[in-house]
Design a protein around this motif. Structure first.
Motif, mmCIF file in Angstrom:
data_model
loop_
_atom_site.group_PDB
_atom_site.id
_atom_site.type_symbol
_atom_site.label_atom_id
_atom_site.label_comp_id
_atom_site.label_asym_id
_atom_site.label_seq_id
_atom_site.Cartn_x
_atom_site.Cartn_y
_atom_site.Cartn_z
ATOM 1 N N LEU A 1 0.882 -1.267 -0.067
ATOM 2 C CA LEU A 1 0.058 -0.013 0.097
ATOM 3 C C LEU A 1 0.917 1.204 -0.080
ATOM 4 O O LEU A 1 0.645 2.208 -0.765
ATOM 5 C CB LEU A 1 -0.810 -0.057 1.227
ATOM 6 C CG LEU A 1 -1.668 1.252 1.228
ATOM 7 C CD1 LEU A 1 -2.667 1.786 0.322
ATOM 8 C CD2 LEU A 1 -2.451 1.028 2.679
ATOM 9 N N LEU A 2 1.854 1.222 0.943
ATOM 10 C CA LEU A 2 2.801 2.506 0.865
ATOM 11 C C LEU A 2 3.413 2.501 -0.061
ATOM 12 O O LEU A 2 3.907 3.819 -0.606
ATOM 13 C CB LEU A 2 3.483 2.495 2.234
ATOM 14 C CG LEU A 2 2.775 2.524 3.659
ATOM 15 C CD1 LEU A 2 3.781 2.307 4.823
ATOM 16 C CD2 LEU A 2 1.974 3.661 3.732
ATOM 17 N N THR A 3 3.883 1.726 -0.737
ATOM 18 C CA THR A 3 4.816 1.863 -2.034
ATOM 19 C C THR A 3 3.935 2.177 -2.983
ATOM 20 O O THR A 3 4.434 3.062 -3.965
ATOM 21 C CB THR A 3 5.305 0.248 -2.375
ATOM 22 O OG1 THR A 3 6.087 0.036 -1.207
ATOM 23 C CG2 THR A 3 6.363 0.544 -3.655
ATOM 24 N N ALA A 4 2.649 1.783 -3.344
ATOM 25 C CA ALA A 4 1.896 2.220 -4.217
ATOM 26 C C ALA A 4 1.578 3.681 -4.380
ATOM 27 O O ALA A 4 1.662 4.446 -5.106
ATOM 28 C CB ALA A 4 0.563 1.433 -4.621
ATOM 29 N N VAL A 5 1.255 4.087 -2.901
ATOM 30 C CA VAL A 5 0.848 5.503 -2.784
ATOM 31 C C VAL A 5 2.228 6.598 -3.188
ATOM 32 O O VAL A 5 1.849 7.410 -3.756
ATOM 33 C CB VAL A 5 0.498 5.664 -1.260
ATOM 34 C CG1 VAL A 5 0.480 7.045 -0.928
ATOM 35 C CG2 VAL A 5 -1.021 5.210 -1.217
ATOM 36 N N ALA A 6 3.436 6.061 -2.612
ATOM 37 C CA ALA A 6 4.503 6.777 -2.589
ATOM 38 C C ALA A 6 4.732 6.940 -4.250
ATOM 39 O O ALA A 6 5.247 8.134 -4.820
ATOM 40 C CB ALA A 6 5.702 6.176 -2.207
ATOM 41 N N ALA A 7 4.553 5.812 -5.109
ATOM 42 C CA ALA A 7 5.093 5.990 -6.539
ATOM 43 C C ALA A 7 4.176 6.602 -7.265
ATOM 44 O O ALA A 7 4.613 7.461 -8.066
ATOM 45 C CB ALA A 7 5.166 4.516 -6.855
ATOM 46 N N VAL A 8 2.972 6.721 -7.206
ATOM 47 C CA VAL A 8 1.784 7.244 -7.844
ATOM 48 C C VAL A 8 1.957 8.985 -7.489
ATOM 49 O O VAL A 8 2.289 9.562 -8.452
ATOM 50 C CB VAL A 8 0.430 6.913 -7.527
ATOM 51 C CG1 VAL A 8 -0.469 7.878 -7.968
ATOM 52 C CG2 VAL A 8 0.302 5.445 -7.914
ATOM 53 N N MET A 9 2.386 9.186 -6.150
ATOM 54 C CA MET A 9 2.226 10.784 -5.797
ATOM 55 C C MET A 9 3.607 10.973 -6.300
ATOM 56 O O MET A 9 3.692 12.120 -6.847
ATOM 57 C CB MET A 9 2.340 10.847 -4.425
ATOM 58 C CG MET A 9 0.833 10.655 -3.781
ATOM 59 S SD MET A 9 0.761 11.119 -2.094
ATOM 60 C CE MET A 9 -1.003 11.039 -1.849
ATOM 61 N N ALA A 10 4.790 10.387 -6.282
ATOM 62 C CA ALA A 10 6.046 10.790 -6.819
ATOM 63 C C ALA A 10 5.861 11.051 -8.429
ATOM 64 O O ALA A 10 6.417 12.239 -8.911
ATOM 65 C CB ALA A 10 7.067 10.040 -6.530
ATOM 66 N N VAL A 11 5.440 10.261 -9.178
ATOM 67 C CA VAL A 11 5.059 10.550 -10.556
ATOM 68 C C VAL A 11 4.247 11.730 -10.888
ATOM 69 O O VAL A 11 4.783 12.554 -11.691
ATOM 70 C CB VAL A 11 4.433 9.302 -11.033
ATOM 71 C CG1 VAL A 11 4.033 9.613 -12.709
ATOM 72 C CG2 VAL A 11 5.495 7.905 -11.251
ATOM 73 N N CYS A 12 3.218 11.861 -10.014
ATOM 74 C CA CYS A 12 2.453 13.301 -10.167
ATOM 75 C C CYS A 12 2.981 14.446 -10.032
ATOM 76 O O CYS A 12 3.090 15.466 -10.751
ATOM 77 C CB CYS A 12 1.140 12.841 -9.260
ATOM 78 S SG CYS A 12 0.057 11.707 -9.922
ATOM 79 N N SER A 13 3.850 14.474 -9.062
ATOM 80 C CA SER A 13 4.550 15.698 -8.561
ATOM 81 C C SER A 13 5.684 15.881 -9.361
ATOM 82 O O SER A 13 5.922 17.125 -9.597
ATOM 83 C CB SER A 13 5.223 15.395 -6.991
ATOM 84 O OG SER A 13 6.072 14.537 -6.930
ATOM 85 N N THR A 14 6.348 14.815 -9.944
ATOM 86 C CA THR A 14 7.451 15.100 -10.843
ATOM 87 C C THR A 14 6.721 15.567 -12.207
ATOM 88 O O THR A 14 7.447 16.556 -12.831
ATOM 89 C CB THR A 14 8.227 13.686 -11.339
ATOM 90 O OG1 THR A 14 8.852 13.326 -9.936
ATOM 91 C CG2 THR A 14 9.430 14.078 -11.999
ATOM 92 N N LEU A 15 5.667 15.012 -12.646
ATOM 93 C CA LEU A 15 4.879 15.284 -13.918
ATOM 94 C C LEU A 15 4.474 17.126 -13.818
ATOM 95 O O LEU A 15 4.787 17.779 -14.731
ATOM 96 C CB LEU A 15 3.819 14.787 -14.051
ATOM 97 C CG LEU A 15 2.947 15.371 -15.344
ATOM 98 C CD1 LEU A 15 3.668 15.246 -16.615
ATOM 99 C CD2 LEU A 15 1.658 14.269 -15.262
ATOM 100 N N CYS A 16 4.333 17.414 -12.493
ATOM 101 C CA CYS A 16 3.692 18.712 -12.476
ATOM 102 C C CYS A 16 4.924 19.788 -12.367
ATOM 103 O O CYS A 16 5.119 20.926 -12.919
ATOM 104 C CB CYS A 16 3.021 18.988 -11.078
ATOM 105 S SG CYS A 16 1.089 18.341 -11.477
ATOM 106 N N LEU A 17 6.119 19.413 -11.807
ATOM 107 C CA LEU A 17 7.394 19.886 -11.814
ATOM 108 C C LEU A 17 7.971 20.289 -13.530
ATOM 109 O O LEU A 17 8.383 21.307 -13.777
ATOM 110 C CB LEU A 17 8.599 19.247 -11.177
ATOM 111 C CG LEU A 17 8.431 19.797 -9.613
ATOM 112 C CD1 LEU A 17 9.755 18.775 -8.998
ATOM 113 C CD2 LEU A 17 8.859 21.206 -9.656
ATOM 114 N N ALA A 18 7.506 19.227 -14.194
ATOM 115 C CA ALA A 18 7.917 19.320 -15.547
ATOM 116 C C ALA A 18 7.196 20.419 -16.465
ATOM 117 O O ALA A 18 7.618 20.936 -17.114
ATOM 118 C CB ALA A 18 7.860 17.880 -16.072
ATOM 119 N N LEU A 19 5.854 20.483 -15.898
ATOM 120 C CA LEU A 19 4.790 21.250 -16.454
ATOM 121 C C LEU A 19 5.210 22.646 -16.276
ATOM 122 O O LEU A 19 5.272 23.685 -17.145
ATOM 123 C CB LEU A 19 3.441 20.859 -16.225
ATOM 124 C CG LEU A 19 3.031 19.559 -16.643
ATOM 125 C CD1 LEU A 19 1.489 19.304 -16.118
ATOM 126 C CD2 LEU A 19 2.751 19.453 -18.092
#
Length: 310
Positions: A34-52
Protein backbone atom coordinates in the motif's frame (compact mmCIF):
# COMPACT_ATOMS: atom_id res chain seq x y z
CA UNK A 1 -3.86 24.80 -15.00
CA UNK A 2 -4.41 27.07 -12.03
CA UNK A 3 -3.92 25.59 -8.61
CA UNK A 4 -4.17 22.02 -9.92
CA UNK A 5 -0.54 22.02 -11.00
CA UNK A 6 0.58 22.76 -7.45
CA UNK A 7 -1.62 20.27 -5.58
CA UNK A 8 0.46 17.13 -6.33
CA UNK A 9 3.48 18.83 -4.76
CA UNK A 10 1.79 19.00 -1.33
CA UNK A 11 -0.79 16.18 -1.43
CA UNK A 12 1.79 13.63 -0.12
CA UNK A 13 1.05 15.19 3.27
CA UNK A 14 -2.24 13.24 3.21
CA UNK A 15 -0.24 9.99 3.38
CA UNK A 16 1.61 10.82 6.59
CA UNK A 17 -1.05 9.35 8.92
CA UNK A 18 -1.11 5.99 7.10
CA UNK A 19 2.71 5.88 7.04
CA UNK A 20 2.68 5.87 10.84
CA UNK A 21 -0.40 3.74 11.46
CA UNK A 22 0.32 1.07 8.82
CA UNK A 23 3.43 -0.03 10.70
CA UNK A 24 1.35 -0.75 13.79
CA UNK A 25 -2.01 -1.99 12.53
CA UNK A 26 -1.60 -3.57 9.09
CA UNK A 27 0.00 -6.84 8.07
CA UNK A 28 3.54 -6.00 6.87
CA UNK A 29 2.83 -7.33 3.38
CA UNK A 30 -0.28 -5.15 3.02
CA UNK A 31 1.48 -2.13 4.48
CA UNK A 32 4.49 -2.48 2.18
CA UNK A 33 2.41 -2.78 -0.96
CA UNK A 34 0.00 0.00 0.00
CA UNK A 35 2.66 2.52 1.01
CA UNK A 36 4.81 1.77 -2.03
CA UNK A 37 1.88 2.22 -4.42
CA UNK A 38 0.88 5.51 -2.79
CA UNK A 39 4.46 6.81 -2.82
CA UNK A 40 5.08 5.81 -6.44
CA UNK A 41 1.89 7.41 -7.79
CA UNK A 42 2.38 10.62 -5.82
CA UNK A 43 6.02 10.87 -6.86
CA UNK A 44 5.15 10.49 -10.55
CA UNK A 45 2.40 13.11 -10.26
CA UNK A 46 4.58 15.66 -8.47
CA UNK A 47 7.42 15.13 -10.95
CA UNK A 48 5.03 15.59 -13.86
CA UNK A 49 3.80 18.86 -12.39
CA UNK A 50 7.39 20.04 -11.90
CA UNK A 51 8.00 19.25 -15.57
CA UNK A 52 4.92 21.22 -16.60
CA UNK A 53 6.05 24.19 -14.54
CA UNK A 54 9.52 23.88 -16.06
CA UNK A 55 8.05 24.17 -19.55
CA UNK A 56 6.51 27.47 -18.49
CA UNK A 57 9.78 28.64 -16.97
CA UNK A 58 11.87 27.56 -19.94
CA UNK A 59 9.69 29.60 -22.25
CA UNK A 60 10.90 32.74 -20.45
CA UNK A 61 14.61 32.10 -20.98
CA UNK A 62 16.37 33.99 -23.79
CA UNK A 63 17.33 31.73 -26.65
CA UNK A 64 15.21 28.80 -25.44
CA UNK A 65 14.77 25.97 -27.98
CA UNK A 66 10.98 26.01 -27.74
CA UNK A 67 8.78 27.47 -30.48
CA UNK A 68 8.16 31.20 -30.25
CA UNK A 69 4.48 30.65 -29.63
CA UNK A 70 5.24 28.95 -26.32
CA UNK A 71 6.52 32.21 -24.84
CA UNK A 72 3.72 34.32 -26.27
CA UNK A 73 2.28 36.80 -23.71
CA UNK A 74 -1.20 35.34 -24.19
CA UNK A 75 0.12 31.88 -23.32
CA UNK A 76 1.88 33.21 -20.25
CA UNK A 77 -1.32 34.99 -19.21
CA UNK A 78 -3.21 31.68 -19.38
CA UNK A 79 -0.73 29.98 -17.04
CA UNK A 80 -0.61 31.69 -13.62
CA UNK A 81 2.57 32.18 -11.60
CA UNK A 82 4.75 31.38 -14.60
CA UNK A 83 7.49 33.86 -13.85
CA UNK A 84 8.09 32.67 -10.29
CA UNK A 85 7.04 29.04 -10.03
CA UNK A 86 8.01 28.20 -13.59
CA UNK A 87 11.59 29.36 -13.23
CA UNK A 88 11.90 27.84 -9.74
CA UNK A 89 10.81 24.47 -11.14
CA UNK A 90 13.84 24.32 -13.44
CA UNK A 91 16.50 23.77 -10.74
CA UNK A 92 14.04 21.70 -8.68
CA UNK A 93 13.41 19.25 -11.50
CA UNK A 94 17.11 19.10 -12.36
CA UNK A 95 17.83 18.23 -8.72
CA UNK A 96 15.20 15.46 -8.76
CA UNK A 97 16.58 13.96 -11.96
CA UNK A 98 20.18 14.14 -10.73
CA UNK A 99 19.38 12.61 -7.34
CA UNK A 100 17.32 9.81 -8.88
CA UNK A 101 20.00 9.03 -11.44
CA UNK A 102 22.63 8.92 -8.70
CA UNK A 103 20.51 6.55 -6.58
CA UNK A 104 19.91 4.22 -9.53
CA UNK A 105 23.58 4.28 -10.49
CA UNK A 106 24.69 3.48 -6.95
CA UNK A 107 22.13 0.69 -6.63
CA UNK A 108 23.28 -0.87 -9.90
CA UNK A 109 26.97 -0.41 -9.09
CA UNK A 110 26.70 -2.14 -5.70
CA UNK A 111 24.80 -5.05 -7.21
CA UNK A 112 27.29 -5.46 -10.05
CA UNK A 113 30.28 -5.34 -7.73
CA UNK A 114 28.66 -7.82 -5.36
CA UNK A 115 27.97 -10.28 -8.17
CA UNK A 116 31.50 -9.86 -9.50
CA UNK A 117 32.93 -10.59 -6.06
CA UNK A 118 30.94 -13.83 -5.92
CA UNK A 119 31.80 -14.93 -9.46
CA UNK A 120 34.46 -17.44 -8.34
CA UNK A 121 32.28 -19.14 -5.71
CA UNK A 122 30.16 -22.26 -6.28
CA UNK A 123 26.91 -21.54 -8.07
CA UNK A 124 24.61 -22.09 -5.11
CA UNK A 125 21.89 -19.78 -3.83
CA UNK A 126 23.90 -19.16 -0.64
CA UNK A 127 27.33 -17.52 -0.62
CA UNK A 128 29.25 -17.92 2.63
CA UNK A 129 32.23 -15.56 2.76
CA UNK A 130 35.21 -16.08 5.11
CA UNK A 131 35.12 -12.57 6.50
CA UNK A 132 35.77 -11.29 10.02
CA UNK A 133 33.07 -8.63 9.58
CA UNK A 134 29.60 -10.04 10.38
CA UNK A 135 26.90 -9.20 7.85
CA UNK A 136 24.22 -10.80 5.69
CA UNK A 137 21.98 -9.52 2.95
CA UNK A 138 19.84 -10.63 0.03
CA UNK A 139 21.42 -10.05 -3.39
CA UNK A 140 18.94 -10.18 -6.28
CA UNK A 141 19.70 -10.31 -10.01
CA UNK A 142 22.58 -11.69 -12.00
CA UNK A 143 22.30 -15.32 -13.02
CA UNK A 144 20.54 -16.17 -9.78
CA UNK A 145 19.35 -14.61 -6.54
CA UNK A 146 21.76 -15.27 -3.69
CA UNK A 147 21.94 -14.92 0.06
CA UNK A 148 25.29 -13.46 1.10
CA UNK A 149 26.48 -14.15 4.65
CA UNK A 150 29.85 -14.18 6.38
CA UNK A 151 31.27 -16.82 8.66
CA UNK A 152 31.66 -14.17 11.35
CA UNK A 153 27.89 -13.72 11.55
CA UNK A 154 27.15 -17.46 11.37
CA UNK A 155 29.51 -18.05 14.28
CA UNK A 156 27.37 -15.71 16.40
CA UNK A 157 24.18 -17.69 15.82
CA UNK A 158 22.86 -21.04 16.98
CA UNK A 159 21.79 -23.60 14.32
CA UNK A 160 18.09 -22.72 14.68
CA UNK A 161 18.91 -19.03 14.44
CA UNK A 162 20.91 -19.65 11.27
CA UNK A 163 17.85 -21.27 9.73
CA UNK A 164 15.87 -18.18 10.69
CA UNK A 165 18.49 -15.97 9.06
CA UNK A 166 18.40 -17.87 5.77
CA UNK A 167 14.59 -18.00 5.80
CA UNK A 168 14.50 -14.23 6.33
CA UNK A 169 16.89 -13.48 3.47
CA UNK A 170 15.13 -15.91 1.12
CA UNK A 171 11.86 -14.13 1.91
CA UNK A 172 13.42 -10.85 0.78
CA UNK A 173 14.40 -12.45 -2.52
CA UNK A 174 11.16 -14.35 -3.11
CA UNK A 175 8.97 -11.29 -2.53
CA UNK A 176 11.32 -8.89 -4.37
CA UNK A 177 11.61 -6.48 -1.47
CA UNK A 178 14.47 -4.61 -3.13
CA UNK A 179 12.00 -3.30 -5.69
CA UNK A 180 9.78 -1.81 -3.00
CA UNK A 181 12.80 -0.26 -1.26
CA UNK A 182 14.11 1.22 -4.49
CA UNK A 183 10.70 2.56 -5.50
CA UNK A 184 10.11 4.42 -2.22
CA UNK A 185 13.68 5.72 -2.20
CA UNK A 186 13.19 7.24 -5.65
CA UNK A 187 9.80 8.58 -4.59
CA UNK A 188 11.31 10.32 -1.57
CA UNK A 189 13.95 11.87 -3.81
CA UNK A 190 11.24 13.13 -6.15
CA UNK A 191 9.24 14.70 -3.31
CA UNK A 192 10.67 15.19 0.21
CA UNK A 193 7.17 14.97 1.68
CA UNK A 194 7.26 11.23 0.86
CA UNK A 195 10.19 10.50 3.17
CA UNK A 196 7.95 9.16 5.99
CA UNK A 197 6.67 6.54 3.55
CA UNK A 198 10.23 5.51 2.66
CA UNK A 199 11.05 5.06 6.35
CA UNK A 200 7.86 3.09 6.91
CA UNK A 201 8.45 0.75 3.96
CA UNK A 202 12.02 0.08 5.09
CA UNK A 203 10.51 -1.17 8.34
CA UNK A 204 7.48 -3.04 6.96
CA UNK A 205 9.59 -4.86 4.36
CA UNK A 206 11.76 -6.23 7.16
CA UNK A 207 8.67 -7.14 9.17
CA UNK A 208 7.25 -8.91 6.12
CA UNK A 209 10.40 -11.03 5.90
CA UNK A 210 10.30 -11.59 9.67
CA UNK A 211 6.80 -13.03 9.48
CA UNK A 212 7.68 -15.22 6.51
CA UNK A 213 10.74 -16.54 8.34
CA UNK A 214 8.68 -17.19 11.47
CA UNK A 215 6.26 -19.33 9.48
CA UNK A 216 9.12 -21.20 7.79
CA UNK A 217 10.98 -21.88 11.03
CA UNK A 218 7.88 -22.44 13.11
CA UNK A 219 9.18 -20.48 16.11
CA UNK A 220 8.71 -16.72 16.37
CA UNK A 221 11.02 -16.45 19.38
CA UNK A 222 13.91 -18.01 17.46
CA UNK A 223 13.55 -15.43 14.68
CA UNK A 224 13.39 -12.63 17.26
CA UNK A 225 16.56 -13.90 18.93
CA UNK A 226 18.37 -14.14 15.58
CA UNK A 227 17.40 -10.56 14.71
CA UNK A 228 18.56 -9.27 18.06
CA UNK A 229 21.92 -11.03 17.89
CA UNK A 230 22.55 -10.00 14.29
CA UNK A 231 21.67 -6.37 15.03
CA UNK A 232 24.21 -6.26 17.86
CA UNK A 233 27.15 -7.42 15.73
CA UNK A 234 26.27 -6.79 12.10
CA UNK A 235 27.09 -3.73 10.01
CA UNK A 236 23.92 -4.00 7.91
CA UNK A 237 23.57 -3.98 4.13
CA UNK A 238 25.88 -2.33 1.58
CA UNK A 239 23.13 -0.04 0.25
CA UNK A 240 19.70 1.00 1.51
CA UNK A 241 17.87 -0.56 -1.45
CA UNK A 242 19.08 -4.07 -0.54
CA UNK A 243 17.49 -5.91 2.38
CA UNK A 244 19.01 -7.84 5.25
CA UNK A 245 18.24 -9.40 8.62
CA UNK A 246 20.04 -6.64 10.54
CA UNK A 247 19.03 -3.71 8.35
CA UNK A 248 19.14 -0.40 10.21
CA UNK A 249 15.89 0.60 11.81
CA UNK A 250 13.73 -0.02 14.87
CA UNK A 251 15.02 -3.51 15.67
CA UNK A 252 13.43 -3.54 19.19
CA UNK A 253 10.01 -3.03 17.59
CA UNK A 254 10.62 -5.93 15.24
CA UNK A 255 11.64 -8.17 18.11
CA UNK A 256 8.63 -7.10 20.19
CA UNK A 257 6.29 -7.81 17.26
CA UNK A 258 7.72 -11.31 16.86
CA UNK A 259 7.30 -12.02 20.56
CA UNK A 260 3.61 -11.24 20.17
CA UNK A 261 0.93 -13.00 18.09
CA UNK A 262 1.12 -13.09 14.30
CA UNK A 263 -0.65 -10.13 12.64
CA UNK A 264 -3.98 -10.71 10.93
CA UNK A 265 -3.91 -10.75 7.15
CA UNK A 266 -6.29 -8.20 5.60
CA UNK A 267 -6.35 -6.81 2.09
CA UNK A 268 -7.78 -3.53 3.39
CA UNK A 269 -8.29 -2.25 6.95
CA UNK A 270 -11.79 -1.74 8.41
CA UNK A 271 -13.23 1.64 7.43
CA UNK A 272 -14.26 2.97 10.83
CA UNK A 273 -10.86 2.64 12.49
CA UNK A 274 -7.96 5.05 12.70
CA UNK A 275 -5.90 3.06 10.22
CA UNK A 276 -8.90 2.61 7.93
CA UNK A 277 -9.61 6.34 7.85
CA UNK A 278 -5.92 7.04 7.28
CA UNK A 279 -5.82 4.54 4.41
CA UNK A 280 -8.86 6.10 2.75
CA UNK A 281 -7.36 9.55 3.30
CA UNK A 282 -4.15 8.47 1.56
CA UNK A 283 -6.16 6.85 -1.25
CA UNK A 284 -8.18 10.05 -1.71
CA UNK A 285 -4.99 12.13 -1.73
CA UNK A 286 -3.44 9.80 -4.30
CA UNK A 287 -6.51 9.95 -6.53
CA UNK A 288 -6.66 13.74 -6.23
CA UNK A 289 -2.96 13.97 -7.07
CA UNK A 290 -3.44 11.84 -10.18
CA UNK A 291 -6.47 13.86 -11.32
CA UNK A 292 -4.76 17.19 -10.65
CA UNK A 293 -1.63 16.26 -12.60
CA UNK A 294 -3.74 14.88 -15.46
CA UNK A 295 -5.85 18.06 -15.52
CA UNK A 296 -2.71 20.24 -15.55
CA UNK A 297 -1.11 18.16 -18.31
CA UNK A 298 -4.20 18.27 -20.53
CA UNK A 299 -4.65 21.99 -19.95
CA UNK A 300 -1.00 22.69 -20.77
CA UNK A 301 -1.25 20.61 -23.92
CA UNK A 302 -4.37 22.44 -25.11
CA UNK A 303 -2.82 25.85 -24.38
CA UNK A 304 0.40 25.07 -26.21
CA UNK A 305 -1.41 23.39 -29.09
CA UNK A 306 -3.52 26.50 -29.54
CA UNK A 307 -0.50 28.77 -29.37
CA UNK A 308 1.77 26.66 -31.60
CA UNK A 309 0.75 25.29 -35.00
CA UNK A 310 1.52 21.56 -35.14
Amino acid sequence: MGVFVFLPLVLPLTAWPIARLAEQHLHPRTATRLLTAVAAVMAVCSTLCLALLMVVGTAQLPGNPLPDGWSDPEVRAAVPYDEVAGKAAIPALCAVVAASARALWRHGRVRRRAHQALAGLPGSTVAVLPDVVPYAYALPGGRRDRVVVTTALLDCLEPAERRALFAHERAHLADRHHRFLLAVRLAALANPFLRPLRTAVAYTAERWADETAARAVGDRRTVATAIGKAALVSRGTPVATLAGLAAPGPVPRRVAALLGPAPAVRTWPPVFTSVGLAAWGAAAGTAMSAMSSANAAVTMFLILRTATPL
